[in-house]
Design a protein around this motif. Structure first.
Motif, PDB file in Angstrom:
ATOM      1  N   SER A   1      12.158  -2.485  -0.364  1.00  0.00           N
ATOM      2  CA  SER A   1      12.826  -1.247   0.258  1.00  0.00           C
ATOM      3  C   SER A   1      13.761  -1.548   1.283  1.00  0.00           C
ATOM      4  CB  SER A   1      11.583  -0.310   0.633  1.00  0.00           C
ATOM      5  OG  SER A   1      10.726  -1.076   1.772  1.00  0.00           O
ATOM      6  N   PRO A   2      14.384  -0.652   1.806  1.00  0.00           N
ATOM      7  CA  PRO A   2      15.317  -0.684   3.098  1.00  0.00           C
ATOM      8  C   PRO A   2      14.526  -1.235   4.337  1.00  0.00           C
ATOM      9  CG  PRO A   2      15.975   1.296   1.794  1.00  0.00           C
ATOM     10  CD  PRO A   2      14.682   0.695   1.295  1.00  0.00           C
ATOM     11  N   ASP A   3      13.573  -0.994   4.538  1.00  0.00           N
ATOM     12  CA  ASP A   3      12.683  -1.385   5.587  1.00  0.00           C
ATOM     13  C   ASP A   3      11.871  -2.646   5.284  1.00  0.00           C
ATOM     14  OD1 ASP A   3      10.729  -0.333   4.010  1.00  0.00           O
ATOM     15  OD2 ASP A   3       9.988   1.235   5.490  1.00  0.00           O
ATOM     16  N   GLY A   4      12.343  -3.275   4.151  1.00  0.00           N
ATOM     17  CA  GLY A   4      11.604  -4.698   3.950  1.00  0.00           C
ATOM     18  C   GLY A   4      10.115  -4.657   3.127  1.00  0.00           C
ATOM     19  N   GLN A   5       9.504  -3.421   2.877  1.00  0.00           N
ATOM     20  CA  GLN A   5       8.501  -3.402   2.189  1.00  0.00           C
ATOM     21  C   GLN A   5       8.612  -3.676   0.571  1.00  0.00           C
ATOM     22  OE1 GLN A   5       7.046   0.587   2.867  1.00  0.00           O
ATOM     23  NE2 GLN A   5       6.006   0.130   4.604  1.00  0.00           N
TER      24      GLN A   5
ATOM     25  N   SER B   1       2.605  -5.200  -0.636  1.00  0.00           N
ATOM     26  CA  SER B   1       2.120  -6.546  -0.610  1.00  0.00           C
ATOM     27  C   SER B   1       1.963  -7.374   0.933  1.00  0.00           C
ATOM     28  CB  SER B   1       3.025  -7.547  -1.303  1.00  0.00           C
ATOM     29  OG  SER B   1       4.292  -7.602  -1.051  1.00  0.00           O
ATOM     30  N   ASN B   2       2.820  -6.870   1.845  1.00  0.00           N
ATOM     31  CA  ASN B   2       3.017  -7.560   3.166  1.00  0.00           C
ATOM     32  C   ASN B   2       1.653  -7.141   4.044  1.00  0.00           C
ATOM     33  OD1 ASN B   2       5.310  -8.863   2.370  1.00  0.00           O
ATOM     34  ND2 ASN B   2       6.629  -7.069   2.823  1.00  0.00           N
ATOM     35  N   SER B   3       1.472  -5.390   3.895  1.00  0.00           N
ATOM     36  CA  SER B   3       0.621  -4.934   4.757  1.00  0.00           C
ATOM     37  C   SER B   3      -0.645  -4.702   4.186  1.00  0.00           C
ATOM     38  CB  SER B   3       1.149  -3.599   5.565  1.00  0.00           C
ATOM     39  OG  SER B   3       1.534  -2.851   4.320  1.00  0.00           O
ATOM     40  N   GLY B   4      -0.742  -4.756   2.913  1.00  0.00           N
ATOM     41  CA  GLY B   4      -2.023  -4.544   2.042  1.00  0.00           C
ATOM     42  C   GLY B   4      -2.352  -2.692   1.709  1.00  0.00           C
ATOM     43  N   VAL B   5      -1.372  -1.900   2.483  1.00  0.00           N
ATOM     44  CA  VAL B   5      -1.475  -0.711   2.500  1.00  0.00           C
ATOM     45  C   VAL B   5      -1.483  -0.401   1.111  1.00  0.00           C
ATOM     46  CG1 VAL B   5      -0.255   1.455   3.137  1.00  0.00           C
ATOM     47  CG2 VAL B   5      -0.467  -0.242   4.677  1.00  0.00           C
TER      48      VAL B   5
ATOM     49  N   ASN C   1      11.193   3.671  -6.635  1.00  0.00           N
ATOM     50  CA  ASN C   1      12.159   2.631  -6.808  1.00  0.00           C
ATOM     51  C   ASN C   1      11.877   1.129  -6.930  1.00  0.00           C
ATOM     52  OD1 ASN C   1      14.249   4.585  -6.192  1.00  0.00           O
ATOM     53  ND2 ASN C   1      14.288   4.299  -3.952  1.00  0.00           N
ATOM     54  N   ALA C   2      10.646   0.770  -6.653  1.00  0.00           N
ATOM     55  CA  ALA C   2       9.885  -0.414  -6.899  1.00  0.00           C
ATOM     56  C   ALA C   2       9.856  -0.802  -8.333  1.00  0.00           C
ATOM     57  CB  ALA C   2       8.697  -0.822  -6.013  1.00  0.00           C
ATOM     58  N   LEU C   3       9.965   0.111  -9.270  1.00  0.00           N
ATOM     59  CA  LEU C   3       9.684  -0.136 -10.669  1.00  0.00           C
ATOM     60  C   LEU C   3      10.810  -0.264 -11.606  1.00  0.00           C
ATOM     61  CD1 LEU C   3       6.439   2.145 -10.952  1.00  0.00           C
ATOM     62  CD2 LEU C   3       6.488  -0.488 -10.634  1.00  0.00           C
ATOM     63  N   SER C   4      11.144  -0.925 -12.513  1.00  0.00           N
ATOM     64  CA  SER C   4      12.414  -0.956 -13.286  1.00  0.00           C
ATOM     65  C   SER C   4      11.945  -0.077 -14.742  1.00  0.00           C
ATOM     66  CB  SER C   4      12.749  -2.349 -13.601  1.00  0.00           C
ATOM     67  OG  SER C   4      12.035  -2.966 -14.247  1.00  0.00           O
ATOM     68  N   LYS C   5      10.895  -0.275 -15.253  1.00  0.00           N
ATOM     69  CA  LYS C   5      10.328   0.503 -16.119  1.00  0.00           C
ATOM     70  C   LYS C   5       8.840   0.585 -16.420  1.00  0.00           C
ATOM     71  CE  LYS C   5      10.848  -3.212 -19.526  1.00  0.00           C
ATOM     72  NZ  LYS C   5      11.655  -3.797 -20.769  1.00  0.00           N
ATOM     73  N   VAL C   6       8.337   1.460 -16.898  1.00  0.00           N
ATOM     74  CA  VAL C   6       6.988   1.682 -17.382  1.00  0.00           C
ATOM     75  C   VAL C   6       6.814   2.095 -18.677  1.00  0.00           C
ATOM     76  CG1 VAL C   6       4.979   3.110 -16.495  1.00  0.00           C
ATOM     77  CG2 VAL C   6       6.535   2.292 -14.751  1.00  0.00           C
ATOM     78  N   LYS C   7       5.614   1.395 -19.428  1.00  0.00           N
ATOM     79  CA  LYS C   7       5.479   1.870 -20.821  1.00  0.00           C
ATOM     80  C   LYS C   7       3.907   1.978 -20.821  1.00  0.00           C
ATOM     81  CE  LYS C   7       9.039  -0.571 -23.063  1.00  0.00           C
ATOM     82  NZ  LYS C   7       9.514  -1.753 -24.165  1.00  0.00           N
ATOM     83  N   SER C   8       3.719   3.016 -21.694  1.00  0.00           N
ATOM     84  CA  SER C   8       2.316   3.611 -21.833  1.00  0.00           C
ATOM     85  C   SER C   8       1.659   2.606 -23.188  1.00  0.00           C
ATOM     86  CB  SER C   8       2.297   4.927 -22.151  1.00  0.00           C
ATOM     87  OG  SER C   8       1.177   5.369 -22.535  1.00  0.00           O
ATOM     88  N   ASN C   9       0.425   2.431 -22.890  1.00  0.00           N
ATOM     89  CA  ASN C   9      -0.668   2.007 -24.100  1.00  0.00           C
ATOM     90  C   ASN C   9      -1.609   2.599 -23.946  1.00  0.00           C
ATOM     91  OD1 ASN C   9       1.386  -0.160 -24.918  1.00  0.00           O
ATOM     92  ND2 ASN C   9       0.441  -1.511 -23.092  1.00  0.00           N
ATOM     93  N   MET C  10      -2.430   2.719 -25.238  1.00  0.00           N
ATOM     94  CA  MET C  10      -3.646   3.450 -25.480  1.00  0.00           C
ATOM     95  C   MET C  10      -4.351   2.617 -26.375  1.00  0.00           C
ATOM     96  SD  MET C  10      -2.881   7.681 -25.951  1.00  0.00           S
ATOM     97  CE  MET C  10      -1.707   8.335 -25.063  1.00  0.00           C
ATOM     98  N   ILE C  11      -6.022   2.911 -26.354  1.00  0.00           N
ATOM     99  CA  ILE C  11      -6.777   2.493 -27.129  1.00  0.00           C
ATOM    100  C   ILE C  11      -7.640   3.703 -27.486  1.00  0.00           C
ATOM    101  CG2 ILE C  11      -8.670   1.150 -27.695  1.00  0.00           C
ATOM    102  CD1 ILE C  11      -7.777  -0.971 -25.934  1.00  0.00           C
ATOM    103  N   VAL C  12      -7.631   3.910 -28.951  1.00  0.00           N
ATOM    104  CA  VAL C  12      -8.238   5.345 -29.402  1.00  0.00           C
ATOM    105  C   VAL C  12      -9.701   4.679 -30.411  1.00  0.00           C
ATOM    106  CG1 VAL C  12      -7.861   7.487 -30.517  1.00  0.00           C
ATOM    107  CG2 VAL C  12      -6.053   6.461 -29.127  1.00  0.00           C
ATOM    108  N   PHE C  13     -10.598   5.485 -29.965  1.00  0.00           N
ATOM    109  CA  PHE C  13     -11.837   5.187 -30.842  1.00  0.00           C
ATOM    110  C   PHE C  13     -11.911   6.662 -31.406  1.00  0.00           C
ATOM    111  CE2 PHE C  13     -12.342   2.017 -27.614  1.00  0.00           C
ATOM    112  CZ  PHE C  13     -12.758   1.246 -28.448  1.00  0.00           C
ATOM    113  N   THR C  14     -12.072   6.813 -32.758  1.00  0.00           N
ATOM    114  CA  THR C  14     -11.903   8.091 -33.442  1.00  0.00           C
ATOM    115  C   THR C  14     -13.248   7.879 -34.429  1.00  0.00           C
ATOM    116  OG1 THR C  14      -9.589   8.149 -33.239  1.00  0.00           O
ATOM    117  CG2 THR C  14     -10.457   9.845 -34.674  1.00  0.00           C
TER     118      THR C  14
END
Length: 251
Positions: free
Chosen positions: A74-78, A125-129, A234-247
């Protein structure tokens, strides 16, 4: 302390498997007992000859997210990254229409509702927040599967499925650091077994659903006045979803 924390997170991450195995351990002996009682009596011998038959299902599912981080600070280095440390079981209910195509092939349409949630932890990752977010969802799903069955052995018949599933989240969106698109599409692979009981077929099934599209909402004008929250998107370029289904189908 770190070893205990790692051990706890590992158990939490796979608690869905323990729950599924426990449920199968309760239900399958009943079907197996019915199978033993009817070794020489074929229940519902003409059930698979019907051109079209209906049913319903109940079950549980577990939602996961696959994050792709862009690695840009990020702009402040996080440097923020996201993970799903544990899975929470959700509830699902479907109706079923099964069309017979061939002795070994059926086309199955099973629209329904999936209710569940995903627990996301964002870590600097730097501060652990950390910043935790619980994302609730109410999906209207429309799965279309090709069911490929083996030969019937007495009162059981194994099968595998392959198909696609459209999912639409009709839950209310809240102004949170991470938001996802309402529509998603999955490729699905499953396996199960038909158990022929005297009055119906009981089919336990496990299905793996692999998301095809990036569901993250990148354009977030609602967070322009909240620079701390926009860092996570802004830290993520993409997110995909997965599922496991017990029916558990009843036909």
């Amino acid at each position: 302390m770190n070893r205990r924390r790692i051990k706890y997170q590992w158990l939490l991450k796979y608690k869905w498997l323990q729950a599924a195995l426990l449920l199968l351990a309760v239900l399958l002996p009943a079907a197996a007992q019915a199978q033993r009682r009817n070794d020489f009596l074929y229940n519902r011998p003409y059930a698979d000859m019907k051109k079209l038959h209906l049913g319903f299902s109940v079950g549980m599912h577990f939602q996961d997210l696959k994050f792709t981080h862009n690695g840009e600070p990020s702009p402040d280095g996080q440097n923020w990254y996201a993970e799903v440390p544990g899975y929470s079981p959700g509830f699902c209910v479907n109706v079923l229409a099964d069309l017979r195509l061939h002795q070994y092939f059926n086309l199955r349409l099973s629209p329904g509702m999936y209710f569940g949630n995903k627990n996301v932890t964002m870590i600097e990752s730097n501060s652990g927040v950390t910043n935790k977010q619980n994302i609730k969802s109410a999906y209207v799903v429309v799965p279309l599967d090709l069911k490929i069955s083996g030969d019937r052995y007495k009162n059981s018949r194994p099968y595998v499925t392959a198909g696609v599933m459209a999912a639409f989240d009709v839950g209310k969106k809240r102004p949170e650091p991470l938001q996802f698109n309402s529509a998603d599409f999955y490729l699905t692979l499953g396996l199960g077994c038909d158990f022929y009981l005297p009055f119906f077929k009981f089919n336990p099934e496990v299905k793996f659903c692999f998301g095809l599209s990036d569901i993250l909402r990148h354009d977030r004008p609602d967070l322009q006045d909240d620079p701390e929250a926009i860092k996570m998107t802004n830290a993520l370029s993409k997110v995909k979803s997965n599922m496991i289904v017990f029916t558990f189908y009843f036909e």
